[in-house]
Each structure stands twice: as structure tokens, then as C-alpha cells.
Write a protein that holds these residues in place. Structure first.
Motif, PDB file in Angstrom:
ATOM      1  N   ASN A   1       0.865  -1.196   0.000  1.00  0.00           N
ATOM      2  CA  ASN A   1       0.000   0.000   0.000  1.00  0.00           C
ATOM      3  C   ASN A   1       0.895   1.238   0.000  1.00  0.00           C
ATOM      4  OD1 ASN A   1      -2.803  -1.257   0.356  1.00  0.00           O
ATOM      5  ND2 ASN A   1      -1.577  -2.246   1.945  1.00  0.00           N
TER       6      ASN A   1
ATOM      7  N   LEU B   1      -3.405   7.319  -9.914  1.00  0.00           N
ATOM      8  CA  LEU B   1      -3.937   6.294  -9.036  1.00  0.00           C
ATOM      9  C   LEU B   1      -2.760   5.517  -8.451  1.00  0.00           C
ATOM     10  CD1 LEU B   1      -6.962   5.262  -8.685  1.00  0.00           C
ATOM     11  CD2 LEU B   1      -6.359   3.498 -10.339  1.00  0.00           C
TER      12      LEU B   1
ATOM     13  N   ASP C   1      -1.761   1.734  -6.858  1.00  0.00           N
ATOM     14  CA  ASP C   1      -2.293   0.383  -6.823  1.00  0.00           C
ATOM     15  C   ASP C   1      -1.361  -0.487  -5.979  1.00  0.00           C
ATOM     16  OD1 ASP C   1      -3.960  -1.684  -7.401  1.00  0.00           O
ATOM     17  OD2 ASP C   1      -3.791  -1.503  -9.582  1.00  0.00           O
ATOM     18  N   ASP C   2      -1.754  -1.704  -5.660  1.00  0.00           N
ATOM     19  CA  ASP C   2      -0.914  -2.582  -4.840  1.00  0.00           C
ATOM     20  C   ASP C   2       0.461  -2.765  -5.467  1.00  0.00           C
ATOM     21  OD1 ASP C   2      -3.162  -2.818  -3.361  1.00  0.00           O
ATOM     22  OD2 ASP C   2      -3.535  -4.940  -3.782  1.00  0.00           O
TER      23      ASP C   2
ATOM     24  N   ARG D   1       2.332  -0.821  -6.805  1.00  0.00           N
ATOM     25  CA  ARG D   1       2.545  -0.022  -8.013  1.00  0.00           C
ATOM     26  C   ARG D   1       2.264   1.435  -7.707  1.00  0.00           C
ATOM     27  NH1 ARG D   1       2.144  -3.407 -13.015  1.00  0.00           N
ATOM     28  NH2 ARG D   1       1.908  -5.407 -11.988  1.00  0.00           N
TER      29      ARG D   1
ATOM     30  N   GLY E   1      -0.859   3.657 -10.858  1.00  0.00           N
ATOM     31  CA  GLY E   1      -1.900   2.629 -10.979  1.00  0.00           C
ATOM     32  C   GLY E   1      -2.749   2.688 -12.223  1.00  0.00           C
TER      33      GLY E   1
ATOM     34  N   GLU F   1     -10.857   4.184  -4.198  1.00  0.00           N
ATOM     35  CA  GLU F   1      -9.570   4.395  -4.878  1.00  0.00           C
ATOM     36  C   GLU F   1      -8.606   5.214  -4.001  1.00  0.00           C
ATOM     37  OE1 GLU F   1     -10.688   4.353  -9.630  1.00  0.00           O
ATOM     38  OE2 GLU F   1     -10.952   6.232  -8.547  1.00  0.00           O
TER      39      GLU F   1
ATOM     40  N   TYR G   1      -5.349   7.865  -4.510  1.00  0.00           N
ATOM     41  CA  TYR G   1      -4.660   8.691  -5.510  1.00  0.00           C
ATOM     42  C   TYR G   1      -3.467   9.409  -4.893  1.00  0.00           C
ATOM     43  CZ  TYR G   1      -8.469   8.294  -8.887  1.00  0.00           C
ATOM     44  OH  TYR G   1      -9.388   7.819  -9.791  1.00  0.00           O
TER      45      TYR G   1
END
Ligand code: MN
Ligand code: MN
Length: 390
Positions: free
Chosen positions: A169, A242, A244-245, A247, A250, A269, A271
Motif C-alpha cells: 500500500n 492512481l 495500486d498494490d 505499483r 496505478g 480508490e 490517488y
């Protein structure tokens, strides 16, 4: 002599906290949260995409919803842990930075502080991407490589951009340091741009509206240099994104200029909202030696020589799909004392590793940046990385 930094001042410093991991500073699952903004105040747009889907709640659906809510809470706790580390490390960094210091020393101390506070442990928790210290017209992606002896100068405008993750995260947040107060309006412009992005964000917020609000905020500032007034503009080919896991980017980009983008934000989401204010052309291009890299997980399988294979497995094991710097690979010594730069070149040529070179506006210009990580909830949004400094 202490040189005032163009940031909020911090008087209640407790350096002892910089050595205590966050997990030992707080009760597990009670990491401080960012300020929550209730849904009614989120934004004033009347846009609602489509009809809300309604369905009869069977036991299965209720179960699924409970599991989803629990997962969400777990994720939020990980993000809040990373955010608290960011706040503490940046306070340390803001007090450490001064002209005359080596950029490499500054970055190493930030990395060290972050590793200790996050309790760095393989891919479970650690640094999410290299600490950027991009200077003046360089907007992003510069950090010193081995042997770099660039020194911090009194007129430098430095974007300090670092990130942490707990179980993938990713927290991504940045601020700008200038010792020379004549740059204050430029820093204020970037700060106002990011605040405009945060303010216009929320469930159903349209990207086009966010971009327009950011541009308007940034362009309301100008900078006077030696009696000449320079306009301040957003950098149109940089954006928020965004997360992401595992990343940092995202897939969705949040524009910082007015444009026709029909994307919108959705509940759940996360950001990283960042804006860049520049006295240059408002456009960045690749500039100079690369220090930031990331695995391309979609690259097709290819035969590799033994050293390239060793380097690749070292990268996969230590960074997965997170971004990394040359300095971080140096620490790992993947080829046992042998230089690994040829192996890196091979991985880049075969498309297995991607380069993220420094991005700069025109020579002589100055760029400022501020960035926060934001959670889009159903009932409100949480500015996870908010601190008393920005
Ligand atoms: Mn960043
Ligand atoms: Mn970012």
C-alpha cells in the motif's frame, strides 16, 4: 547560522522519535488518520454517472460486503502507517537540509530514517520508490547515483519526493524546499495547485474539472526575478495518478491542466495528487543520466547471460514491481563485487527493466511541486499524508 526554509517551521522536535519504528510508537490499528472531509463538502459538481445499481441483499452479498469492508480497513491502516512515517521523516529532512550539504548525503539520511521508522522488511514494508531531489528546472526523477558529488546551493529549488509502503500500500508525497524567499510565490503556486486538486476530488469527481481547477489556481501566481515578472504555469505532461498494490502508478492519470478527460474518481480508490508549477514552458522532456528504474512485469521471456539473470532475480526479490534506484542496487551488491551496470544495460535493452530518466523543463526555469496521497471513501475523502507543514 540557520537558514530559514520556505516551509512551516517545526519547533516541537523530538529527535528520539526518528529512531523508534512507527509500530512501536502507536497501538497497532490506531495509526493517526488524515483529516476526513465529509461527503457533503467534497465538491460542488452535480455530475452523477448513471443510475446506482440496487440489488436485494442476500446473505452472500452481506458476507461479501463485510469482507470488503474489513479489507478496506486493513488497507487504510497500512496507508496510515506509511503516512505517519512520511510526516516524521520529512520533518527530520526539513531540519537537516542546508546549503553546502551533498545531495547524496541528504538522500541517504532520508532513506535511513524511512527504513527505521517503517521497519523495512523485504517486500512486506519499506521504501516504495527512490527519494527524488530534483533541482531547479528538473521537475522529477532525479536522485544521485554512485559517485555524484553535487552540493546543495542556496538558490536551489528542490523537490523532495519519497514514498513508503506497508504490504504494497503505497504512500507517495512530496514538498519543495527553497532557501531563497524570492521563490515563495512559485512554491505557493504549487501548493495552491495541489490544494485545488484535493478540494475538487471525491467520489464521481471528473478529471477534466480537477485539471481545470489546478490550472486556474497555479496560473493565478507570478514570480518576480530581478525586476522581471515571469508567468507561472502548470506542467502539462505531468500528472497525479492512481496508486495500486505494489505499483506507484496505478493506470489512471489525473491531469493538472484544463483538458477533455471523461475519467472520474470512484469510491475505494487511492490517488497521489501532485501538481507542478513552472516558470518555464510548462512541458518536461527526458534530461540526463537515469537513476530511477522499474521492472516491466509484462516483458516476454528471453534468454539472459548469467550476470543479467542474477541481477534480474535480485531486482524481483527485493523490489518486485516497485521502483528502485542504482544506489539501492549498489547496497545489495548483486554480482558479488563485480560491476552490474552492463547487466542492467542488457535488462533495459531486452525490455525487462524500464528507465525513468530525470524530467526537466527548459534550462534556467524553476519548478515547484507538492503532493499528497488521498483516499476516496463513500462518505468522505481522507488526505492521508496531511501534516502541519503542508
Ligand atoms: Mn511523488
Ligand atoms: Mn506521484
Amino acid at each position: 547560522m540557520s537558514i530559514p526554509i520556505s516551509l512551516g517551521s517545526h519547533t516541537n522536535l523530538t529527535p528520539s522519535t526518528w529512531t523508534t519504528p512507527i509500530e512501536d510508537q502507536f497501538d497497532v490499528s490506531s495509526f493517526p488518520s488524515g483529516p476526513e472531509i465529509p461527503v457533503a463538502q467534497q465538491y460542488s459538481s452535480s455530475f452523477r454517472p448513471g443510475q446506482q445499481v440496487s440489488y436485494r441483499q442476500t446473505e452472500d452479498a452481506a458476507d461479501l460486503e463485510r469482507i470488503l469492508a474489513e479489507t478496506r480497513q486493513e488497507k487504510l491502516s497500512c496507508f496510515r502507517q506509511g503516512a505517519e512515517v512520511h510526516r516524521q521523516t520529512r520533518r527530520f529532512a526539513q531540519n537537516l537540509i542546508r546549503p553546502g550539504m551533498l545531495f547524496s548525503e541528504f538522500v541517504e539520511k532520508i532513506d535511513e530514517c524511512n527504513r527505521r521508522l517503517i521497519g523495512a522488511n523485504g517486500l512486506d514494508a519499506g521504501l516504495a520508490f527512490p527519494c527524488g531531489v530534483s533541482v531547479n528546472n528538473c521537475a522529477a526523477h532525479w536522485t544521485p547515483n554512485k559517485g555524484d558529488n553535487r552540493v546543495i546551493k542556496v538558490d536551489d529549488v528542490i523537490k523532495v519526493d519519497f514514498g513508503l509502503h506497508v504490504k504494497g500500500n503505497v504512500i507517495d508525497s512530496a514538498f519543495t524546499v527553497a532557501f531563497n524567499h524570492s521563490f515563495d510565490p512559485l512554491l505557493d503556486a504549487a501548493r495552491a495547485g495541489t490544494e485545488a486538486a484535493l478540494k475538487t476530488s471525491g467520489v464521481d469527481a471528473r478529471f477534466s474539472e480537477i485539471g481545470a481547477a489546478v490550472q486556474e489556481a497555479i496560473e493565478s501566481f507570478e514570480l518576480e526575478v530581478n525586476g522581471k515578472v515571469k508567468p507561472i504555469v502548470p506542467i502539462r505532461n505531468l500528472s497525479g495518478h492512481l496508486v495500486d498494490d505494489y505499483r506507484v502508478h496505478g493506470g489512471k492519470s489525473v491531469p493538472i491542466v484544463k483538458c477533455a478527460d471523461s475519467n472520474y474518481m470512484r469510491e475505494g480508490e487511492f490517488y497521489a495528487l501532485e501538481t507542478f508549477a513552472s516558470t518555464g514552458k510548462g512541458r518536461v522532456v527526458d534530461d540526463g543520466e537515469c537513476s530511477h528504474y522499474m521492472l516491466n512485469p509484462n516483458a516476454p521471456f528471453t534468454d539472459l547471460n548469467p550476470s543479467a539473470r542474477s541481477l534480474l532475480s535480485c531486482i524481483k526479490k527485493n523490489f518486485g514491481t516497485l521502483a528502485w534506484s542504482r544506489k539501492w542496487v549498489d547496497r545489495l551488491d548483486p554480482l558479488k563485487g563485480k560491476t552490474w551496470l552492463m547487466a542492467l544495460r542488457t535488462l533495459v535493452q531486452k525490455g525487462l527493466v524500464e528507465e525513468y530518466p530525470p524530467l526537466s523543463d527548459v534550462t534556467g526555469s524553476h519548478v515547484a511541486q507538492f503532493e499528497h496521497t488521498l483516499f476516496i471513501g463513500a462518505t468522505g475523502k481522507e488526505v492521508l499524508t496531511r501534516g502541519d507543514d503542508y
